[in-house]
Structures are given as C-alpha cells and as structure tokens.
Motif scaffolding. Sequence first.
Motif, PDB file in Angstrom:
ATOM      1  N   ALA A   1     -18.990  -0.642  -1.302  1.00 46.65           N
ATOM      2  CA  ALA A   1     -18.636  -1.983  -0.989  1.00 46.65           C
ATOM      3  C   ALA A   1     -18.840  -2.311   0.560  1.00 46.65           C
ATOM      4  O   ALA A   1     -19.414  -3.338   1.065  1.00 46.65           O
ATOM      5  N   ALA A   2     -18.485  -1.362   1.421  1.00 39.50           N
ATOM      6  CA  ALA A   2     -18.849  -1.454   2.843  1.00 39.50           C
ATOM      7  C   ALA A   2     -20.070  -1.418   2.968  1.00 39.50           C
ATOM      8  O   ALA A   2     -20.674  -2.256   3.820  1.00 39.50           O
ATOM      9  N   SER A   3     -20.984  -0.545   2.558  1.00 33.97           N
ATOM     10  CA  SER A   3     -22.445  -0.465   2.755  1.00 33.97           C
ATOM     11  C   SER A   3     -23.087  -1.551   2.432  1.00 33.97           C
ATOM     12  O   SER A   3     -23.866  -2.352   2.961  1.00 33.97           O
TER      13      SER A   3
ATOM     14  N   LEU B   1     -16.148   3.606  -4.267  1.00 36.87           N
ATOM     15  CA  LEU B   1     -16.232   2.228  -4.358  1.00 36.87           C
ATOM     16  C   LEU B   1     -15.976   1.411  -3.171  1.00 36.87           C
ATOM     17  O   LEU B   1     -16.601   0.677  -2.697  1.00 36.87           O
ATOM     18  N   THR B   2     -15.123   1.958  -2.381  1.00 37.09           N
ATOM     19  CA  THR B   2     -14.925   1.312  -1.072  1.00 37.09           C
ATOM     20  C   THR B   2     -15.915   1.790  -0.318  1.00 37.09           C
ATOM     21  O   THR B   2     -16.418   0.669   0.416  1.00 37.09           O
ATOM     22  N   ALA B   3     -16.506   2.925  -0.259  1.00 31.50           N
ATOM     23  CA  ALA B   3     -17.617   3.024   0.670  1.00 31.50           C
ATOM     24  C   ALA B   3     -18.954   2.346   0.031  1.00 31.50           C
ATOM     25  O   ALA B   3     -19.993   1.572   1.142  1.00 31.50           O
TER      26      ALA B   3
ATOM     27  N   LEU C   1       0.702  -1.115  -0.040  1.00 32.91           N
ATOM     28  CA  LEU C   1       0.012  -0.003  -0.070  1.00 32.91           C
ATOM     29  C   LEU C   1       0.807   1.230   0.134  1.00 32.91           C
ATOM     30  O   LEU C   1       0.605   2.378  -0.540  1.00 32.91           O
TER      31      LEU C   1
ATOM     32  N   VAL D   1     -11.899   5.543  -5.972  1.00 40.70           N
ATOM     33  CA  VAL D   1     -11.790   4.387  -5.281  1.00 40.70           C
ATOM     34  C   VAL D   1     -12.276   4.502  -3.750  1.00 40.70           C
ATOM     35  O   VAL D   1     -12.919   3.554  -3.387  1.00 40.70           O
ATOM     36  N   LEU D   2     -12.245   5.714  -3.403  1.00 44.35           N
ATOM     37  CA  LEU D   2     -12.971   5.863  -2.133  1.00 44.35           C
ATOM     38  C   LEU D   2     -14.601   5.723  -2.239  1.00 44.35           C
ATOM     39  O   LEU D   2     -15.166   4.967  -1.389  1.00 44.35           O
TER      40      LEU D   2
END
Length: 91
Positions: free
Chosen positions: A38-40, A34-36, A2, A31-32
């Motif tokens: 996926a988390a939801s 998509l991460t949010a 990372l 990217v942020l």
Amino acid sequence: MLWEALWRLVGLLTDAGPTAMLVGAASVAGVLLLTALAASALLDSRAVANPPVSRAEMRDRARRTGVPRHRDPDAPGRTRPRGPTWSFVAA
C-alpha cells in the motif's frame, strides 16, 4: 487501540502451541507485506501526480511569483558588496 491489539496477539501466541505461533507469525508477515504494498502504491501515485519540473519552468514560475534572482557576489567581474561602515564620532 494498537497496543490493545498487540497485547491480545502476544497473549494468544503465549497461550497457544507451536502451530498457532506459526499462524500468528504468518499473519503478522502478511499485514507487513500489505502495508508495504500500500505504501509503494501511494508513493507511485504521488510520483505520477507531480512530474519533475525543468529549470526553465522553475525560473518562469519564480518570475511570475515575484521571487528576486539571487546573484553570486563572488562571481568574476563583480565588485565585493560592502557592509555598513561605522563613522567615528568625535567625543
């Protein structure tokens, strides 16, 4: 890994002009996002898999597993629990 990717991104943004910085910032924001998302989605799937349990079901489950029922010692009509007492020993 990372840190290596972050270092490479910083290097690209410092070497490039303003348009590359805008593209880099947009890619980081994507990217942020998509991460949010996926988390939801992960949290929503966990909520569906574990529905809330009623108190009656919890009592029944506790009774089946052998958990003792804890009672309030300060409830009205109950005597105060006594701890161990010391008996005086003649010397």
